[in-house]
Design a protein around this motif. Sequence first.
Motif, PDB file in Angstrom:
ATOM      1  N   LEU B  97       0.855  -1.193   0.000  1.00 19.33           N
ATOM      2  CA  LEU B  97       0.000   0.000   0.000  1.00 19.33           C
ATOM      3  C   LEU B  97       0.882   1.231   0.000  1.00 19.33           C
ATOM      4  O   LEU B  97       1.695   1.421   0.921  1.00 19.33           O
ATOM      5  CB  LEU B  97      -0.915   0.014   1.235  1.00 19.33           C
ATOM      6  CG  LEU B  97      -2.257  -0.690   1.027  1.00 19.33           C
ATOM      7  CD1 LEU B  97      -2.078  -2.192   1.105  1.00 19.33           C
ATOM      8  CD2 LEU B  97      -3.291  -0.204   2.031  1.00 19.33           C
ATOM      9  N   PRO B  99       1.023   5.596  -0.763  1.00 19.40           N
ATOM     10  CA  PRO B  99       0.247   6.813  -1.002  1.00 19.40           C
ATOM     11  C   PRO B  99       0.307   7.188  -2.478  1.00 19.40           C
ATOM     12  O   PRO B  99       1.349   7.033  -3.119  1.00 19.40           O
ATOM     13  CB  PRO B  99       0.941   7.864  -0.127  1.00 19.40           C
ATOM     14  CG  PRO B  99       2.294   7.326   0.147  1.00 19.40           C
ATOM     15  CD  PRO B  99       2.194   5.835   0.089  1.00 19.40           C
ATOM     16  N   GLN B 100      -0.822   7.657  -3.022  1.00 16.27           N
ATOM     17  CA  GLN B 100      -0.839   7.892  -4.470  1.00 16.27           C
ATOM     18  C   GLN B 100       0.057   9.056  -4.881  1.00 16.27           C
ATOM     19  O   GLN B 100       0.359   9.212  -6.062  1.00 16.27           O
ATOM     20  CB  GLN B 100      -2.276   8.095  -4.962  1.00 16.27           C
ATOM     21  CG  GLN B 100      -2.978   9.296  -4.389  1.00 16.27           C
ATOM     22  CD  GLN B 100      -4.442   9.335  -4.811  1.00 16.27           C
ATOM     23  OE1 GLN B 100      -5.032   8.318  -5.170  1.00 16.27           O
ATOM     24  NE2 GLN B 100      -5.040  10.517  -4.775  1.00 16.27           N
ATOM     25  N   PHE B 120      -3.369   4.556  -2.187  1.00 17.22           N
ATOM     26  CA  PHE B 120      -4.434   5.143  -1.371  1.00 17.22           C
ATOM     27  C   PHE B 120      -4.254   6.654  -1.304  1.00 17.22           C
ATOM     28  O   PHE B 120      -3.176   7.179  -1.557  1.00 17.22           O
ATOM     29  CB  PHE B 120      -4.464   4.523   0.033  1.00 17.22           C
ATOM     30  CG  PHE B 120      -3.235   4.797   0.862  1.00 17.22           C
ATOM     31  CD1 PHE B 120      -3.151   5.936   1.658  1.00 17.22           C
ATOM     32  CD2 PHE B 120      -2.161   3.911   0.856  1.00 17.22           C
ATOM     33  CE1 PHE B 120      -2.014   6.181   2.424  1.00 17.22           C
ATOM     34  CE2 PHE B 120      -1.028   4.160   1.613  1.00 17.22           C
ATOM     35  CZ  PHE B 120      -0.961   5.293   2.395  1.00 17.22           C
ATOM     36  N   ASP B 121      -5.347   7.321  -0.990  1.00 18.33           N
ATOM     37  CA  ASP B 121      -5.356   8.783  -0.858  1.00 18.33           C
ATOM     38  C   ASP B 121      -5.117   9.113   0.616  1.00 18.33           C
ATOM     39  O   ASP B 121      -5.884   8.670   1.481  1.00 18.33           O
ATOM     40  CB  ASP B 121      -6.727   9.300  -1.337  1.00 18.33           C
ATOM     41  CG  ASP B 121      -6.818  10.810  -1.313  1.00 18.33           C
ATOM     42  OD1 ASP B 121      -7.270  11.387  -2.315  1.00 18.33           O
ATOM     43  OD2 ASP B 121      -6.457  11.430  -0.284  1.00 18.33           O
ATOM     44  N   ARG B 122      -4.057   9.861   0.888  1.00 17.46           N
ATOM     45  CA  ARG B 122      -3.686  10.138   2.285  1.00 17.46           C
ATOM     46  C   ARG B 122      -4.822  10.848   3.039  1.00 17.46           C
ATOM     47  O   ARG B 122      -4.963  10.663   4.252  1.00 17.46           O
ATOM     48  CB  ARG B 122      -2.460  11.066   2.338  1.00 17.46           C
ATOM     49  CG  ARG B 122      -1.163  10.431   1.927  1.00 17.46           C
ATOM     50  CD  ARG B 122      -0.054  11.502   2.046  1.00 17.46           C
ATOM     51  NE  ARG B 122       1.138  11.191   1.270  1.00 17.46           N
ATOM     52  CZ  ARG B 122       2.270  10.706   1.804  1.00 17.46           C
ATOM     53  NH1 ARG B 122       2.339  10.457   3.084  1.00 17.46           N
ATOM     54  NH2 ARG B 122       3.320  10.479   1.032  1.00 17.46           N
ATOM     55  N   GLU B 123      -5.555  11.665   2.333  1.00 17.96           N
ATOM     56  CA  GLU B 123      -6.615  12.461   2.983  1.00 17.96           C
ATOM     57  C   GLU B 123      -7.885  11.642   3.166  1.00 17.96           C
ATOM     58  O   GLU B 123      -8.487  11.626   4.235  1.00 17.96           O
ATOM     59  CB  GLU B 123      -6.940  13.705   2.137  1.00 17.96           C
ATOM     60  CG  GLU B 123      -5.759  14.600   1.846  1.00 17.96           C
ATOM     61  CD  GLU B 123      -5.253  15.295   3.112  1.00 17.96           C
ATOM     62  OE1 GLU B 123      -6.088  15.617   3.978  1.00 17.96           O
ATOM     63  OE2 GLU B 123      -4.015  15.483   3.238  1.00 17.96           O
ATOM     64  N   ARG B 124      -8.298  10.959   2.107  1.00 19.85           N
ATOM     65  CA  ARG B 124      -9.629  10.351   2.087  1.00 19.85           C
ATOM     66  C   ARG B 124      -9.672   8.929   2.633  1.00 19.85           C
ATOM     67  O   ARG B 124     -10.658   8.510   3.231  1.00 19.85           O
ATOM     68  CB  ARG B 124     -10.128  10.298   0.630  1.00 19.85           C
ATOM     69  CG  ARG B 124     -10.844  11.538   0.153  1.00 19.85           C
ATOM     70  CD  ARG B 124     -11.709  11.224  -1.081  1.00 19.85           C
ATOM     71  NE  ARG B 124     -11.403   9.942  -1.697  1.00 19.85           N
ATOM     72  CZ  ARG B 124     -11.046   9.793  -2.975  1.00 19.85           C
ATOM     73  NH1 ARG B 124     -10.979  10.834  -3.759  1.00 19.85           N
ATOM     74  NH2 ARG B 124     -10.805   8.601  -3.462  1.00 19.85           N
ATOM     75  N   ASP B 125      -8.599   8.167   2.359  1.00 17.49           N
ATOM     76  CA  ASP B 125      -8.676   6.732   2.665  1.00 17.49           C
ATOM     77  C   ASP B 125      -8.123   6.404   4.046  1.00 17.49           C
ATOM     78  O   ASP B 125      -7.213   7.069   4.540  1.00 17.49           O
ATOM     79  CB  ASP B 125      -7.899   5.925   1.606  1.00 17.49           C
ATOM     80  CG  ASP B 125      -8.529   6.037   0.224  1.00 17.49           C
ATOM     81  OD1 ASP B 125      -9.758   6.220   0.155  1.00 17.49           O
ATOM     82  OD2 ASP B 125      -7.778   5.943  -0.764  1.00 17.49           O
ATOM     83  N   ASP B 126      -8.655   5.339   4.650  1.00 17.42           N
ATOM     84  CA  ASP B 126      -8.135   4.810   5.908  1.00 17.42           C
ATOM     85  C   ASP B 126      -7.198   3.664   5.548  1.00 17.42           C
ATOM     86  O   ASP B 126      -7.617   2.536   5.302  1.00 17.42           O
ATOM     87  CB  ASP B 126      -9.289   4.315   6.788  1.00 17.42           C
ATOM     88  CG  ASP B 126      -8.778   3.746   8.118  1.00 17.42           C
ATOM     89  OD1 ASP B 126      -7.572   3.425   8.217  1.00 17.42           O
ATOM     90  OD2 ASP B 126      -9.602   3.614   9.040  1.00 17.42           O
ATOM     91  N   ARG B 127      -5.902   4.000   5.514  1.00 21.59           N
ATOM     92  CA  ARG B 127      -4.899   3.047   5.066  1.00 21.59           C
ATOM     93  C   ARG B 127      -4.931   1.756   5.876  1.00 21.59           C
ATOM     94  O   ARG B 127      -4.882   0.654   5.332  1.00 21.59           O
ATOM     95  CB  ARG B 127      -3.519   3.721   5.197  1.00 21.59           C
ATOM     96  CG  ARG B 127      -2.372   2.913   4.721  1.00 21.59           C
ATOM     97  CD  ARG B 127      -1.062   3.539   5.186  1.00 21.59           C
ATOM     98  NE  ARG B 127      -0.817   3.201   6.594  1.00 21.59           N
ATOM     99  CZ  ARG B 127       0.371   3.328   7.196  1.00 21.59           C
ATOM    100  NH1 ARG B 127       1.399   3.835   6.532  1.00 21.59           N
ATOM    101  NH2 ARG B 127       0.523   2.992   8.460  1.00 21.59           N
ATOM    102  N   MET B 130      -7.910  -0.358   4.974  1.00 22.79           N
ATOM    103  CA  MET B 130      -7.711  -0.980   3.653  1.00 22.79           C
ATOM    104  C   MET B 130      -6.778  -2.178   3.753  1.00 22.79           C
ATOM    105  O   MET B 130      -7.028  -3.250   3.183  1.00 22.79           O
ATOM    106  CB  MET B 130      -7.102   0.025   2.669  1.00 22.79           C
ATOM    107  CG  MET B 130      -8.066   1.055   2.116  1.00 22.79           C
ATOM    108  SD  MET B 130      -7.174   2.283   1.081  1.00 22.79           S
ATOM    109  CE  MET B 130      -6.656   1.280  -0.323  1.00 22.79           C
TER     110      MET B 130
END
Lengths: 324, 324
Positions: B97, B99-100, B120-127, B130
């Motif tokens: 995983l 960060p994009q 994953f999107d650092r702001e939107r996604d819960d790494r 996921m």
Amino acid sequence: MSDIEMIRAARARIAGNLRRTPLLSAPALDAIAGRRVLLKAECLQVTGSFKARGGWSAVSAIAPEVRARGVIAFSSGNHAQGVAHAAREHGVPAVILMPQDAPKAKIDGTRALGAEVVLFDRERDDRDAMGAALAEERGLTLIKPFDDALVVAGQGTLGLELAEQANEHGVTSAEVLVCCGGGGLSSGVALALEAEAPGLRVRTCEPEGFDDVARSLAAGEIRRNDRLSGSICDAIVTPQPGNLTFPILRRLCGPGLAVSEDEVLRAMALAFRHLRVVIEPGGAVSLAAALFRPEALTGETAIAVATGGNVDAALYARALSTLE
Amino acid sequence: MSDIEMIRAARARIAGNLRRTPLLSAPALDAIAGRRVLLKAECLQVTGSFKARGGWSAVSAIAPEVRARGVIAFSSGNHAQGVAHAAREHGVPAVILMPQDAPKAKIDGTRALGAEVVLFDRERDDRDAMGAALAEERGLTLIKPFDDALVVAGQGTLGLELAEQANEHGVTSAEVLVCCGGGGLSSGVALALEAEAPGLRVRTCEPEGFDDVARSLAAGEIRRNDRLSGSICDAIVTPQPGNLTFPILRRLCGPGLAVSEDEVLRAMALAFRHLRVVIEPGGAVSLAAALFRPEALTGETAIAVATGGNVDAALYARALSTLE
């Protein structure tokens, strides 16, 4: 004449004083080349080039009472530092004649190794006469850059190491790509491999337009370069192969290879990204041939000798700009 | 809990699969530092950083039937490539995983090692959510970047090598400067040296403003960084020392060191010129401390561990511009 016994003797004198440089590889380079590529990272040698080997071999072989008076060499770069290093470690003076327009970093580097740098004007001064006068006056021994049996023997120690390392990597058959100027390294390595790893064959590598060795090998006799300046690979541009080295090259090496300056810069950048070693243009000609001349090579494995890493920052930045 | 036996066992699993990286030096660096400086060039490790050791140690220790389902890691850089390399060599899948907005070179490098990269999107996604879902669904084993006994043991194998190499160089007493993020490498090396070279002591090195380990060591308890972005040394910026690593650091390491970004860039450039190795900012913090913090060090010899060499060309060119 150099032979395997001289190379083994040079190795014994060098042992413990210089580095055994690593053999590196990266899957990304194999993918570009279409075969396995191993890089002998001789740019990590003391003084940043294989010239430390030849310098040590020659200086260490001089009779102590003669050596004590000092040594002298002509060089604008790597040979200067190799001889200066060997002289310093033996505790004897070194005088290096350098053109006054040599890169400041190389002049500073040679002085930092304790050598007395004597600058000459390429146009006005007679370098050979200046050197002869100094040698006569002070009793200095001249260390030639490549056409000297002891120097060739020193460079050949790289071949002994390479034979061992190829064996450790399970490689018994490969072409060994060597950046070639006067042929000191190529001939020494070829002699070492003939004795210790006969499945490994040297191929000389040069910049296009300065491929005197490739043309000499093709012709079966010595050919000269038309010009001696204008290459970023200045460290390996020489007028012609040596009288001592050429017969060895002709007997043992495959056809010579030549690559473009753009290919050299890209090879430098790919070594930065995938191997994290700094290679100078004249030292990256071999890797460029491994990566970008697949049709001229044979076999599953190519071993490229990265012969030096003394490059100015501005030129290095230019190489890096070739990366996507 | 990691100990010397775990490190020795990790070394046995790693043997023949990773590189023994060289110990380099240059008179010009000794002159700047005012003492002997030896550089452990771990930037020449497979994948370009020491993370290949911890990755191999962890992946190789998983029971084969569990390992066959694959491994997963979170990382924007070196840990990703270390785990991906170990998984590929063991013939098992790796999911990373990232960060994009991670550098394209690092995403490409991880993919080139055969890993499945999930962005994953650092702001939107819960790494973490996921990753947990993916691990659950596919039966993947999570490989943590530092707070894991097997990973620490793998990094500690660098310390075993260093103990041997220091001995070969006649060094029995020295400070060992280690670039420090979560403390996996520093703690593993400290454990190895405690057993094999008790005259060598680890000093952690960090960028100024991100010196959680130095402050934690001074306080005797874990301290956090105020911020986690804005450093060119992103590879070693972590929120705080690990729960597993900190007790080891507190017991075995001397006071932590911190250096400025300008000093890091200058150290990278000096390694380019005098050692011909490429070091990334987070991997050059240790050399910067050796060169520019002489008053904070003791003894005749400093050993700096250059932990990685994965750096973008533009940032590297910026470092080179600090040369005269």
